[in-house]
Design a protein around this motif. Structure first.
Motif, mmCIF file in Angstrom:
data_model
loop_
_atom_site.group_PDB
_atom_site.id
_atom_site.type_symbol
_atom_site.label_atom_id
_atom_site.label_comp_id
_atom_site.label_asym_id
_atom_site.label_seq_id
_atom_site.Cartn_x
_atom_site.Cartn_y
_atom_site.Cartn_z
ATOM 1 N N GLU A 1 -6.581 -2.933 13.888
ATOM 2 C CA GLU A 1 -7.325 -1.689 14.108
ATOM 3 C C GLU A 1 -6.734 -0.570 13.253
ATOM 4 N N ALA A 2 -5.390 -0.506 13.300
ATOM 5 C CA ALA A 2 -4.704 0.520 12.535
ATOM 6 C C ALA A 2 -4.947 0.313 11.053
ATOM 7 N N ALA A 3 -4.996 -0.957 10.650
ATOM 8 C CA ALA A 3 -5.194 -1.232 9.228
ATOM 9 C C ALA A 3 -6.561 -0.743 8.784
ATOM 10 N N GLU A 4 -7.567 -0.919 9.643
ATOM 11 C CA GLU A 4 -8.915 -0.474 9.277
ATOM 12 C C GLU A 4 -9.003 1.037 9.181
ATOM 13 N N MET A 5 -8.440 1.695 10.170
ATOM 14 C CA MET A 5 -8.558 3.153 10.198
ATOM 15 C C MET A 5 -7.641 3.784 9.166
ATOM 16 N N GLY A 6 -6.560 3.115 8.856
ATOM 17 C CA GLY A 6 -5.581 3.688 7.952
ATOM 18 C C GLY A 6 -4.639 4.610 8.700
ATOM 19 N N ILE A 7 -3.440 4.732 8.165
ATOM 20 C CA ILE A 7 -2.440 5.601 8.785
ATOM 21 C C ILE A 7 -2.313 6.829 7.894
ATOM 22 N N VAL A 8 -2.394 8.002 8.478
ATOM 23 C CA VAL A 8 -2.279 9.189 7.648
ATOM 24 C C VAL A 8 -0.905 9.834 7.731
ATOM 25 N N ASP A 9 -0.250 9.667 8.866
ATOM 26 C CA ASP A 9 1.073 10.277 8.971
ATOM 27 C C ASP A 9 1.838 9.559 10.067
ATOM 28 N N ALA A 10 3.139 9.789 10.124
ATOM 29 C CA ALA A 10 3.928 9.152 11.163
ATOM 30 C C ALA A 10 5.199 9.943 11.383
ATOM 31 N N ARG A 11 5.786 9.773 12.519
ATOM 32 C CA ARG A 11 7.111 10.331 12.781
ATOM 33 C C ARG A 11 7.988 9.189 13.258
ATOM 34 N N GLY B 1 0.825 -1.214 0.000
ATOM 35 C CA GLY B 1 0.000 0.000 0.000
ATOM 36 C C GLY B 1 0.854 1.256 0.000
ATOM 37 N N LYS B 2 0.204 2.370 -0.162
ATOM 38 C CA LYS B 2 0.892 3.649 -0.317
ATOM 39 C C LYS B 2 1.808 3.951 0.875
ATOM 40 N N ILE B 3 3.018 4.353 0.567
ATOM 41 C CA ILE B 3 3.978 4.636 1.631
ATOM 42 C C ILE B 3 3.621 5.954 2.297
ATOM 43 N N ILE B 4 3.527 5.931 3.591
ATOM 44 C CA ILE B 4 3.200 7.133 4.345
ATOM 45 C C ILE B 4 4.473 7.827 4.779
ATOM 46 N N LYS B 5 5.395 7.031 5.243
ATOM 47 C CA LYS B 5 6.574 7.659 5.829
ATOM 48 C C LYS B 5 7.711 6.658 5.801
ATOM 49 N N PHE B 6 8.908 7.134 5.655
ATOM 50 C CA PHE B 6 10.041 6.269 5.900
ATOM 51 C C PHE B 6 11.104 7.027 6.666
ATOM 52 N N GLY B 7 11.922 6.321 7.362
ATOM 53 C CA GLY B 7 12.936 6.962 8.198
ATOM 54 C C GLY B 7 13.940 5.924 8.630
ATOM 55 N N TRP B 8 14.860 6.354 9.478
ATOM 56 C CA TRP B 8 15.969 5.471 9.821
ATOM 57 C C TRP B 8 15.965 5.113 11.302
ATOM 58 N N LEU C 1 16.256 1.025 7.399
ATOM 59 C CA LEU C 1 15.248 1.920 6.845
ATOM 60 C C LEU C 1 13.869 1.389 7.213
ATOM 61 N N VAL C 2 13.093 2.238 7.864
ATOM 62 C CA VAL C 2 11.735 1.852 8.228
ATOM 63 C C VAL C 2 10.802 2.423 7.178
ATOM 64 N N VAL C 3 9.982 1.604 6.620
ATOM 65 C CA VAL C 3 9.007 2.096 5.638
ATOM 66 C C VAL C 3 7.617 1.718 6.138
ATOM 67 N N LEU C 4 6.786 2.731 6.290
ATOM 68 C CA LEU C 4 5.449 2.499 6.833
ATOM 69 C C LEU C 4 4.427 2.833 5.761
ATOM 70 N N ASN C 5 3.467 1.943 5.579
ATOM 71 C CA ASN C 5 2.450 2.279 4.575
ATOM 72 C C ASN C 5 1.108 2.589 5.224
ATOM 73 N N GLU C 6 0.131 2.919 4.377
ATOM 74 C CA GLU C 6 -1.135 3.410 4.923
ATOM 75 C C GLU C 6 -1.919 2.312 5.627
ATOM 76 N N GLU C 7 -1.545 1.048 5.400
ATOM 77 C CA GLU C 7 -2.269 -0.035 6.072
ATOM 78 C C GLU C 7 -1.671 -0.382 7.419
ATOM 79 N N GLY C 8 -0.713 0.405 7.826
ATOM 80 C CA GLY C 8 -0.115 0.132 9.136
ATOM 81 C C GLY C 8 0.934 -0.954 9.103
ATOM 82 N N VAL C 9 1.376 -1.331 7.920
ATOM 83 C CA VAL C 9 2.444 -2.331 7.829
ATOM 84 C C VAL C 9 3.761 -1.594 7.732
ATOM 85 N N TYR C 10 4.741 -2.012 8.506
ATOM 86 C CA TYR C 10 6.048 -1.390 8.344
ATOM 87 C C TYR C 10 7.131 -2.443 8.194
#
Lengths: 675, 845
Positions: free
Chosen positions: B129-139, B90-97, B103-112
């Motif tokens: 739960e996170a997968a249902e609601m979707g992730i909109v942003d992350a830090r 799914g669409k990547i929301i955020k990635f970081g180190w 490298l952490v890659v988090l997508n909108e379904e809450g999978v990282y």
């Protein structure tokens, strides 16, 4: 004792007043326990409800006070018991040993909260370490995802300045009845911690059936900074090697208190009247004891009229003086103290000048403390005396002494039967029965069956599993003669031979009385515990052969030269079982003598340090528990030697009663109470 | 000659603060235009990860690759491509180190996923739960992340172990925050993560307990940026006001209007440079804002990207990779134009010395008292310099200086030399880790080695660890894993044999290397596991043979389905938890029959495991235990189990059944005749007790009592006939019966009954027992009457115990025992009795 100082701060002073100050400071262990508990609690943010395993309350009471818990966010405390949990805080912290029973209760409570749609955050701290079984059960109950599991590593707790305990009361039963060797492993871990604190053990000596004990000794990396280890040796004694000693009635003061009143985690429950004085505040605020429910600490439940009292030499110097005495001389000592106290009070009358009066008033606090202690111990002694006067007590004592001397053994069996008829309690009977079987190497099948029948009829058929466990293979505490052909022959203790070679029994004849008071056998009025004799085999060889405290018997010359020169024998370096190989061969179980790899320890520090006139400490670890009496005996040994102190480590303090109770298991007890 | 260090310095317009812009690498054309990309930089000179920014337009015509799939590229700071992978989820929301350069890659379904630099990843999820609601942003911070779900709740993940996410206190948002940031747990006093959300005109501070409104009125903010030490916060308002404030919002430190700084377009980034300056970037420009509000502009080509460091900020654009930092104190002291500090003079002195000028001596003399300080400062300054030329010069100066000192501990010097060698090696553009001295100290050498191994630079890592005398096992382990992964899959033609020999070779080379370099301290289990994971079971087994620690072997053995071996090793280790682990695992996997057979066939070796299984099953799974005993023909244990169950039941019929079952089990074992008989008795007793209860209309409970208690209850309720029946039915010993009856009658105070009982026949327990028991219960009067039936020599004493001195005296008299009488007289309690005894004495004469 108005400004009762915290027991911890007082401990070092007490250790100094005590004649034999240990060269190892055990308070470090308590500090570690306290600190790691606080860290554990702080890892959960905010106010929390603490749910506590009742079997941990006692040990925890020794390391932390309730007020400290409150300071670290503990809002309320509950016992971990079946039934609903009404928690007001979001955070719930469970602290328990990883037993299946506890985990099931926790799972129930979580599920109940879920049904009632209460939102809580659950944290489970397991003592002393995580267990796969716990995770598995939580998984099976479907709550694993809701709970954070972590550990609180509670290991040795100092219960006296020279005794540390794991306070795991069921260790013996788990090892020898269930065959669950978890206790061995956790003991090994705890001993490794001890090594980390005080430096490596240069030598390890085992007298145990469990040859796989201390599995990871080899992989240990010694801390180089602790190279000057004050510990010269670790002696591990398996309780099973000496089953006889705990079965006997303990005859030292502390031992007898344990026998009669029962000491639980250094606390005794005694009538309130012994503790309170009309115009003096409570002698020692038992805040160390955790409350039975959330708030009952302030006032003890009125109808019970008993109170928990922490028996510790730290706040009670009189107790330090009394605890290791044979009970027969306690009265004399109390009398002496009373006289001295009286004299001190009378000093008031001689006070003429104001300065003298001021001196006296300054001493008054101390006198009152002492007075209070005297009152307590006199009261306790009275309770003990009334117990020792009973016919049952004396009869069982007589049977014990006769069995030890192998005197008319068949008659003793009949005497046991008589005791059953007279209504002696179950523990006493079982103790005597085991003792009879162990000392004689088995009871004739017919006599045994009849006595078993009596037991079952008198106490209930529900004790049949207990009798079966006692005669089951690894424990073999009650054996028939001849053995049924199908069972494999268990290792038997040739008691008569061991008695001779280890000089277990000191004659009670008048000319030997002097000797009795000068040997460890004084603790059982004439019988020396095998366990302590074995320790002497390593650490005080002379003490086994003859009496070191006797005035220069011309038997062994070279040690005597020194004995005359110095007041006490200088402790000889630890040399292993040398000289006692034959005796050890008689005792079931293998003996092991390990000197860790030469790379770890530069040569043998025990020898060098002894030359430096430095006091070394020998750690004696009892796997499966030890009695107060054995502690007293070891203290006696340590007083005879200059240059060697003992640090006694044990899985728990046991008595014959607690031993039998634990083997009988919780089941039969619940049955008793439920009906 | 390399240019002088001060060439890169720039002073703040007002004041004496110098900043330097160190060009670390020149990378023309190596990176794409950062403006079109979303970039995430790793701290401590780590790599950059970038992904095409889908919100930006792309000019066609250039050699643009097709962006059908999301692709993430990872470049080192030297512009070398390290990794390229495409994302199929799914669409990547955020990635970081993470802290260890994953490298952490988090997508909108809450999978990282956590990617290492070799492109291997582990995947975790934030839950359904996170997968249902979707992730909109992350830090993402080095040790965890906080995600903002579609329902505007915050989820925290701690560590990267895949633990369950923790829901933080609800901030009560109605729309996504304008900007937000997190302060990592290790920088907070509470040791828990804190989230700062810009909502309307204020900031909400949220942790796991509560959401606190900071009651500001300057917002909303477009950028929220906490300083590297978590103490300060840089906020940029929509009106481009930069406001610096402490994180508790108590102290306001600076307030600058950034719109006047010359930037074009909107602000790209607000990042910290160390802990005391802020860099604000626009397209083509980066402006450094100092603590007092002074500014320094730096020009860049295209969009720069800034990464905060503990001691500065890295700025990367298409041409260069820079490090901008405050000039370290020691460098400042040595090189500042016109500096007269001891270190500057020392450096100057050494310079004169190399030019054979006598000025050197004068200089040294002038700073004699401060020479030690000067030497230390020169050493430190060496660590801060980038060019080996200057490093060498500064160290030489230090060495020159300490020659004039009487006592000097050269440890610092040696350490610095080592550190510089290591740092210069990794700064080399091929490696591309431009680590500064502070960062090297901060992150530790072992961390650096881990970073090198993760880039597959094993030789360098091994050299560095032996140079710093660190243990080589980490490197060796990683090397072995990499080797196994890369080892050629078995050649197609060769079949099994070829595979075997290939395994043999790999194993041999690994073992050789380990024994040669690892001092036998390297664990083979991890490597074996790796081999197993890549499908080389044979190799795994071979490697595992070299592993000395059982606890490391067992999990893998289980995974490899070497059940028996795993169980054996677990038992050998003595760790009961390990044994449980194996047992429970096997129980789940194997059919029950073969599970039992495995344990039973183990014999004595597996006895501890069998015992543990019983302990577990007794609490948790009795059904299994019953089957276990049954399948093993353990009659006695089966019987005990039945009894144990009986003790927990309440229904009488069920108890009776259980007891009978136990009896049956015992009777099947020829050695257990006695037990069978006892259980038979027990069953009879229970049945009789049931009958008794029925007869008494349930008023008296009998069921479950022992025989003694039954007798007592019967006697206490006046059913002595029944008691006699029980006595004869169960062959109760005479003596015991007498004691029970004595105790019962005394307790009832039925002294007449007692008397009748005593007379019923000659007492098998004697009469002294009567006296004693009555005395014990405080019935001395009644006791006295039994004394006469006791043995005559005991009577006197017993009378005395009963308190009847007169009778005692009389007894003496009858027996003519004068001495006894006299001793009685001496011990008697009062004069009245004494007189009577006196009389008796008199009458005896």
């Amino acid at each position: 004792m108005a400004p009762a100082p915290a027991p911890i701060s007082n401990a070092p002073q007490a250790a100094q007043t005590d004649k034999h100050e240990p060269s190892i400071n055990t308070d470090v262990l308590r500090d570690i326990g306290t600190r790691s508990l606080i860290d554990t609690l702080n890892s959960v943010n905010g106010a929390k409800t603490l749910v506590l395993d009742p079997s941990l309350a006692g040990p925890l009471g020794l390391v932390i006070e309730v007020s400290t818990l409150k300071n670290h966010g503990v809002d309320k405390m509950f016992w971990l018991e079946a039934g609903p949990l009404a928690a007001s805080t979001t955070n719930i912290v469970y602290l328990c040993r990883p037993s299946i029973k506890h985990v099931k209760i926790i799972a129930d409570q979580i599920k109940r909260h879920a049904r009632e749609s209460q939102k809580h955050l659950y944290n489970l701290f397991l003592v002393p370490r995580k267990s796969t079984v716990v995770t598995r059960i939580l998984e099976e109950e479907g709550v694993l995802g809701d709970i954070n599991i972590s550990t609180y590593n509670l290991q040795f707790i100092p219960i006296a300045d020279d005794v540390v305990s794991l306070e795991n009361e069921n260790a013996f039963k788990e090892l020898w009845v269930d065959g669950d060797e978890t206790a061995v492993y956790s003991s090994a871990l705890a001993l490794v911690t001890l090594q980390k604190l005080y430096g490596p053990f240069p030598r390890i000596r085992l007298a145990t059936l469990l040859t796989r004990s201390l599995p990871e000794q080899g992989t240990l990396e010694p801390d180089p900074s602790a190279a000057t280890a004050p510990i010269d040796s670790l002696i591990i004694l398996d309780r099973h090697v000496d089953m006889i000693t705990p079965l006997l009635t303990q005859l030292t003061y502390e031992g007898l208190v344990d026998e009669v009143i029962g000491i639980q985690n250094s606390h005794i429950e005694i009538p309130l009247s012994l503790l309170t004085v009309p115009n003096a505040p409570n002698p020692s605020n038992p805040s160390a004891a955790l409350p039975s429910t959330s708030a009952s600490n302030v006032t003890p439940v009125s109808n019970e009229k008993t109170k928990k009292h922490h028996l510790t030499p730290a706040t009670d110097p009189l107790f330090a003086e009394l605890r290791d005495l044979n009970f027969s001389s306690v009265g004399k000592r109390l009398n002496k103290v009373a006289h001295r106290l009286d004299e001190d009070y009378k000093a008031r009358l001689q006070a003429k000048t104001v300065a003298q009066l001021r001196d006296f008033v300054g001493k008054l606090g101390g006198l009152q403390t002492e007075h209070q202690a005297l009152r307590l111990h006199t009261g306790l002694s009275e309770m003990l005396v009334s117990h020792t006067r009973t016919e049952l007590f004396n009869k069982s004592l007589e049977i014990q002494q006769n069995l030890l001397a192998s005197y008319e053994t068949t008659k003793q069996i009949n005497a046991i039967e008589e005791l059953i008829a007279q209504g002696a309690d179950m523990q006493t009977i079982i103790r005597l029965l085991c003792l009879a079987s162990l000392t004689t190497g088995g009871i004739k099948t017919k006599a045994l069956e009849s006595i078993k029948r009596e037991i079952l009829q008198a106490f209930g058929y529900n004790y049949l599993p207990l009798l079966l466990s006692l005669s089951a293979h690894p424990l073999s505490a009650v054996l028939p003669v001849p053995l049924p052909p199908s069972s494999d022959p268990p290792s038997k203790l040739p008691f008569a031979a061991v008695r001779k070679s280890l000089r277990l029994l000191i004659d009670d004849s008048p000319e030997a009385i002097e000797e009795v008071e000068n040997d460890i056998s004084y603790v059982y009025s004439g019988y020396a515990p095998i366990s302590v004799r074995l320790v002497q085999c390593v650490a005080q060889k002379g003490g086994v052969i003859s009496n070191p405290a006797e005035k220069a018997p011309p038997a062994d010359g070279d040690t005597n030269g020194k004995a005359n020169a110095e007041k006490h024998l200088r402790a000889h370096p630890i040399l292993g079982w040398k000289g006692f190989e034959d005796t050890l061969a008689q005792i079931p179980g293998e003996t092991v003598d390990i000197t860790p790899k030469a790379g770890n320890v530069n040569s043998s520090p025990s020898v060098t340090s002894l030359r430096n006139d430095q006091t070394t400490t020998t750690v004696v670890f009892f796997l499966g528990g030890c009695t107060y009496t054995e502690i007293a005996a070891l203290r006696w040994v340590s007083r005879q030697n200059r240059g060697r102190k003992f640090l006694i480590a044990t899985t728990s303090i046991i008595s014959g009663k607690s031993l039998i109770d634990s083997i009988a298991g919780a089941d039969s007890r619940t049955k008793e109470t439920s009906r | 000659m390399t240019e002088h260090p001060t060439a890169t310095w720039a002073a703040m317009p007002e004041g004496n603060v110098f900043y330097r812009r160190q060009q670390v690498y020149s990378i023309p054309g190596k990176l794409p235009d950062l403006n079109d990309y979303v970039v995430a930089g790793c701290r401590n000179g780590g790599p950059l990860a970038m992904m095409r920014d889908n919100t930006k337009l792309v000019a066609l015509g250039r050699s643009t690759p097709a962006f059908a799939k999301a692709q993430i590229q990872v470049y080192s700071l030297a512009g070398e491509g390290l990794l390229l992978f495409s994302w199929d989820q799914g669409k990547i929301i955020k990635f970081g180190w993470t802290a260890d350069e994953k490298l952490v890659v988090l997508n909108e379904e809450g999978v990282y996923r956590l990617y290492d630099l070799q492109g291997d990843y582990t995947q975790h999820s934030l839950g359904t739960e996170a997968a249902e609601m979707g992730i909109v942003d992350a830090r993402i911070h080095p040790n965890g992340l906080v995600a903002l779900t579609g329902s505007l709740l915050l989820l925290e993940v701690k560590d990267w172990e895949g633990g369950k996410p923790l829901t933080l206190a609800s901030p009560g948002l109605t729309e996504p925050p304008h900007a937000w940031a997190i302060i990592p747990p290790d920088l907070n006093i509470s040791r828990h993560v804190e989230v700062l959300l810009s909502v309307e005109s204020t900031i909400l501070a949220v942790d796991n307990l509560e959401a606190v409104d900071q009651r500001l009125s300057r917002g909303p903010f477009t950028h929220v940026s906490p300083s590297p030490n978590g103490k300060l916060l840089a906020l940029l308002t929509f009106s481009e006001q930069l406001w610096v404030v402490s994180t508790d919002f108590q102290r306001s430190l600076a307030d600058i209007d950034t719109s006047s700084l010359g930037g074009e377009g909107s602000v790209l980034q607000v990042e910290w440079c160390g802990n005391d300056a802020i860099i604000v970037t626009w397209s083509n420009l980066a402006v450094l804002v100092g603590p007092s509000g002074d500014t320094l502009p730096y020009m860049y080509y295209g969009a720069p990207f800034a990464v905060s460091e503990v001691d500065g900020v890295r700025v990367v654009d298409r041409e260069v990779c820079d490090l901008i930092q405050k000039v370290p104190a020691s460098s400042l002291s040595v090189f500042r134009p016109g500096s007269t500090s001891p270190s500057a003079i020392l450096f100057d002195a050494w310079d004169s010395f190399t030019q054979r000028s006598a000025k050197a001596d004068d200089n040294i003399r002038s700073i004699r008292p401060d020479l030690a300080v000067a030497v230390n400062e020169c050493i430190d300054a060496a660590g801060r310099e980038w060019e080996p030329y200057w490093q060498r010069r500064l160290l030489n100066a230090a060495k020159f200086g300490w020659g004039f000192l009487d006592l000097y501990d050269p440890t610092d010097f040696v350490n610095m030399g080592q550190a510089l060698k290591v740092m210069n090696a990794v700064r080399f553009y091929d490696i591309g880790i431009p680590l500064t001295y502070s960062q090297y100290q901060y992150a530790s050498p072992s961390h650096l080695i881990a970073r090198l191994t993760s880039r597959n630079l094993h030789l360098l890592a091994l050299r560095i660890s032996s140079f710093l005398s660190l243990k080589p096992d980490v490197v060796l382990k990683h090397w072995a894993c990499a080797k196994i992964a890369r080892a050629k899959p078995a050649t197609t033609g060769g079949g099994k044999d070829a595979e075997l020999t290939a395994d043999e070779e790999v194993c041999k080379s690994i073992v050789e290397k380990f024994e040669q370099l690892g001092n036998g301290e390297v664990s083979y289990a991890d490597i074996a596991k790796r081999a197993w994971e890549v499908g080389k079971a044979g190799l795994a087994t071979k490697l595992l043979d070299h592993e000395p620690r059982a606890s490391d072997q067992v999990p893998l053995l289980l995974m490899m389905q070497e059940d028996r071996l795993a169980l054996l090793k677990a038992v050998d280790s003595g760790d009961t938890d390990l044994v449980y682990h194996v047992l429970l695992h096997l129980h789940k996997r194997l059919p029950l029959g073969s599970f039992f057979r495995l344990i039973e066939d183990g014999g004595t070796k597996l006895a501890p495991a069998s015992k543990l299984l019983q302990v577990y099953a007794r609490e948790q799974n009795r059904e299994m235990l019953r089957d276990f005993y049954y399948s093993d023909d353990r009659r006695v244990e089966s019987a005990v189990l039945s009894l144990d169950e009986a003790s927990q039941m309440t229904d009488p019929a069920a108890i009776l059944t259980s007891v009978k079952a136990a009896q049956k089990f015992f009777s099947e074992d020829k050695d257990r005749g006695f037990e069978a008989k006892m259980m038979d008795e027990n069953a009879r007793l229970l049945a009789y007790q049931q009958q008794l209860e029925k007869e008494s209309d349930g008023k008296i409970t009998f069921f479950g009592l022992s025989i003694n208690e039954t007798l007592r209850t019967l006697l206490m309720n006046g059913m002595s006939k029944k008691a006699d029946k029980v006595k004869s039915d169960f062959k109760v010993a005479d003596k015991r019966f007498w004691y029970v009856k004595l105790h019962a009658l005394t307790a009832m105070r039925d002294f007449e009954g007692l008397d009748a009982f005593a007379r019923s026949k000659r007492s098998p327990i004697g009469y002294e027992a009567f006296v004693r028991h009555l005395l014990e219960k405080g019935h001395s009067k009644e006791a006295t009457s039994y004394v006469i039936r006791c043995d005559s020599p005991r009577r006197v004493d017993l009378y005395v115990e009963c308190g009847d001195w007169r009778l005692a005296g009389r007894e003496c008299k009858e027996r003519g025992d004068k001495a006894k009488l006299e001793s009685l007289k001496r011990t008697c309690p009062n004069s009245l009795i004494a007189r009577e005894l006196e009389q008796m004495l008199g009458s005896m004469k």
